[in-house]
Design a protein around this motif. Sequence first.
Motif, short mmCIF file in Angstrom:
data_model
loop_
_atom_site.label_atom_id
_atom_site.label_comp_id
_atom_site.label_asym_id
_atom_site.label_seq_id
_atom_site.Cartn_x
_atom_site.Cartn_y
_atom_site.Cartn_z
N MET A 157 30.41 44.56 36.01
CA MET A 157 30.58 43.58 37.08
C MET A 157 29.62 43.87 38.23
O MET A 157 29.01 42.94 38.79
N LEU A 158 29.46 45.15 38.60
CA LEU A 158 28.53 45.50 39.67
C LEU A 158 27.11 45.13 39.29
O LEU A 158 26.34 44.62 40.13
N ALA A 159 26.74 45.37 38.04
CA ALA A 159 25.39 45.01 37.59
C ALA A 159 25.20 43.50 37.63
O ALA A 159 24.13 43.00 38.02
N ALA A 160 26.25 42.76 37.26
CA ALA A 160 26.17 41.30 37.31
C ALA A 160 26.06 40.81 38.75
O ALA A 160 25.34 39.83 39.03
N PHE A 161 26.75 41.47 39.66
CA PHE A 161 26.65 41.10 41.08
C PHE A 161 25.24 41.35 41.60
O PHE A 161 24.63 40.48 42.24
N GLN A 162 24.69 42.52 41.31
CA GLN A 162 23.33 42.83 41.75
C GLN A 162 22.34 41.82 41.18
O GLN A 162 21.43 41.35 41.88
N HIS A 163 22.49 41.47 39.91
CA HIS A 163 21.61 40.50 39.25
C HIS A 163 21.75 39.12 39.89
O HIS A 163 20.75 38.43 40.13
N ALA A 164 22.98 38.72 40.19
CA ALA A 164 23.22 37.41 40.79
C ALA A 164 22.61 37.31 42.18
O ALA A 164 22.05 36.28 42.57
N VAL A 165 22.71 38.39 42.96
CA VAL A 165 22.10 38.40 44.29
C VAL A 165 20.59 38.26 44.18
O VAL A 165 19.96 37.58 45.00
N LYS A 166 19.99 38.86 43.18
CA LYS A 166 18.54 38.80 43.00
C LYS A 166 18.10 37.44 42.48
O LYS A 166 17.14 36.84 43.00
N GLU A 167 18.78 36.92 41.47
CA GLU A 167 18.31 35.69 40.80
C GLU A 167 18.79 34.41 41.49
O GLU A 167 18.08 33.42 41.52
N LYS A 168 20.03 34.40 41.93
CA LYS A 168 20.62 33.29 42.70
C LYS A 168 20.64 31.96 41.97
O LYS A 168 20.69 30.90 42.58
N ASP A 169 20.66 31.98 40.64
CA ASP A 169 20.74 30.72 39.89
C ASP A 169 22.13 30.56 39.29
O ASP A 169 22.95 31.49 39.28
N ALA A 170 22.40 29.37 38.76
CA ALA A 170 23.74 29.06 38.24
C ALA A 170 24.13 29.99 37.11
O ALA A 170 25.28 30.43 37.01
N ALA A 172 23.24 33.14 36.56
CA ALA A 172 23.59 34.46 37.05
C ALA A 172 24.94 34.43 37.78
O ALA A 172 25.74 35.37 37.67
N LEU A 173 25.21 33.36 38.51
CA LEU A 173 26.50 33.24 39.21
C LEU A 173 27.65 33.10 38.23
O LEU A 173 28.71 33.71 38.41
N HIS A 174 27.46 32.31 37.18
CA HIS A 174 28.50 32.18 36.14
C HIS A 174 28.73 33.52 35.45
O HIS A 174 29.87 33.89 35.15
N ALA A 175 27.64 34.26 35.20
CA ALA A 175 27.77 35.57 34.55
C ALA A 175 28.55 36.53 35.45
O ALA A 175 29.33 37.36 34.95
N LEU A 176 28.37 36.42 36.76
CA LEU A 176 29.12 37.27 37.68
C LEU A 176 30.61 36.96 37.61
O LEU A 176 31.45 37.89 37.55
N VAL A 177 30.98 35.69 37.60
CA VAL A 177 32.38 35.31 37.50
C VAL A 177 32.97 35.81 36.17
O VAL A 177 34.07 36.38 36.13
N ASP A 178 32.22 35.61 35.09
CA ASP A 178 32.70 36.06 33.78
C ASP A 178 32.89 37.58 33.75
O ASP A 178 33.88 38.08 33.19
N ALA A 179 31.95 38.32 34.33
CA ALA A 179 32.04 39.78 34.34
C ALA A 179 33.24 40.24 35.17
O ALA A 179 33.90 41.22 34.82
N THR A 180 33.52 39.54 36.26
CA THR A 180 34.67 39.89 37.09
C THR A 180 35.97 39.62 36.33
O THR A 180 36.91 40.42 36.38
N ARG A 181 36.02 38.50 35.64
CA ARG A 181 37.22 38.16 34.85
C ARG A 181 37.43 39.11 33.68
O ARG A 181 38.56 39.27 33.21
N ALA A 182 36.35 39.75 33.21
CA ALA A 182 36.46 40.69 32.08
C ALA A 182 37.06 42.02 32.50
O ALA A 182 37.46 42.81 31.64
N THR A 183 37.15 42.27 33.80
CA THR A 183 37.79 43.49 34.28
C THR A 183 39.31 43.29 34.30
O THR A 183 39.81 42.18 34.12
N ALA A 184 40.04 44.35 34.54
CA ALA A 184 41.49 44.25 34.75
C ALA A 184 41.74 43.87 36.21
O ALA A 184 42.43 44.56 36.96
#
Length: 372
Positions: A157-170, A172-184
Motif C-alpha cells: 500500500m505504501l508503494a502504491a501511495f508513493q507511485h500514485a503521488v508520482k504518477e497522478k493518473d487514474a 495509479a489512484l485506482h491501484a492505491l485504493v485497491d492496495a489499501t483495500r487488500a490490507t486488513a
Amino acid sequence: MPAQLLANHEPVASYRYMECYRIDESGYTGFDLLNADQPFQGAAAIAISDDNAARLIGEHFPKLQASELKYRALSRRPGNRPRLLGLLRDLLADHKSVTYICDKRFLLILMFCDYAVEPWYYERGHDFYKDGQNYAMASLLALTGRTLLGDPQFDEMLAAFQHAVKEKDASALHALVDATRATAWHQFPEALGPLAQYAAPECLSAVANPGVDTDAALIVLQSLISRMEAMCDTPYRVEHDRSKNLATYNSLLHRLIAHEDEIELKQTKIASFKFPLKLTEVRQVDSKASPAVQVADVMIGAAIEAAMVMTGHRKNGIEPDSLISLYEDNQFIHLTPSIDFEEQKEFRRGTQASEVIDYFAANFVDPARGRR
C-alpha cells in the motif's frame, strides 16, 4: 545585485564577513522514500571557517593522503573511527551546528496521513493535526502496520501511495485504493477507512494535486533553517557542495531566501519558522577546496551510519551511543516514530502543523499548484 543571485558571482565585501554555515546532505533519493539501501535521509550545517576546519582535519588526520576528507571512505577502516569521533567531539563542542536525520519510510507514512487521510477529516470539520494526532497515527502505523494490517500488504500500500503521488493518473489512484483495500484495513479504519471504505474523492484529489510530492528535501531544509535562524542574531549565509543531489537543496534555498512575506508559524513546542529569513545568501563551492564543507560531510555521514547501525541496517560502523553522547539537545533533530503519545502530545500541543503544510505548499511549489 540581489543577494539571492550571489551563488553565480564573486562575493561582495559584506558577504565575506557574514557568518557562514557549511551544509552537506546524505541519503537523498528524490521521490523514492522506500529505497532499501538508503532508509535515512539527512543534512548537517556547521558554522566554521575553512581555516579552522583545515586545522582540525590536520590534527585528527595528520597522515591523510586523499584530496578531501570523505566520511564514507574513512569509516570503512575501523581504526579511523576513534579519530572520527575525536573530530566530531571538537566540532560539536566548539562550533554552532545542527544535524537532522529522518526515517524515510516513516516520513512517507506521515505523508500518507497528510494526503490520503487528513482531507477526509478536514471535510468533516475535524482538526486532524491537533496536538500531533497525525504524528501519533503515523507512528502507530510505522511500528505496527505490518503486523496489524498485513505483511506484505501494508508495504505494498505504501508503494502504491508513493507511485500514485508520482504518477497522478487514474490508473495509479485506482491501484492505491485497491492496495489499501487488500490490507486488513478494518483493524485500523480511522487511518485506512477513507480510502478503503469510501475511496474518498477529497483524498484522491490531494494525492493527485500537482503540488504534492514525496521529495523530502524541503522538509530537511525546514528543520536545518529553523535551527540556524535561532542560532543567528544577524544575517548569515550558506555554502554547500556542487553535487547533483544538492542541486535540489540549492534551488529551494534560493526560493526560501527570496520569500518576503512576514509570517511566523509554530512547528513544535521548541521550533518555529519565521519569514523573511535572516539567511540572505547561498553559494555553491567545490568541496575539495572547502575543508568546512568536508567536516559537514563527516557530521551527516556519521549520523546516518549510526542510525543504520542502531536500527540493524548495518552490522558494523560508528558506535551509536558514543556518537549521540557528543550532542547537546539542540544540536540534533530526528524524525522517527514514537509511541510515547503523551510526550509527543505535549511537544506538539498548540502547533500549527496544518498551517505550515498549507503555507509551504502554497508558496514553494509552482504558482498553479496548491495543497487542496
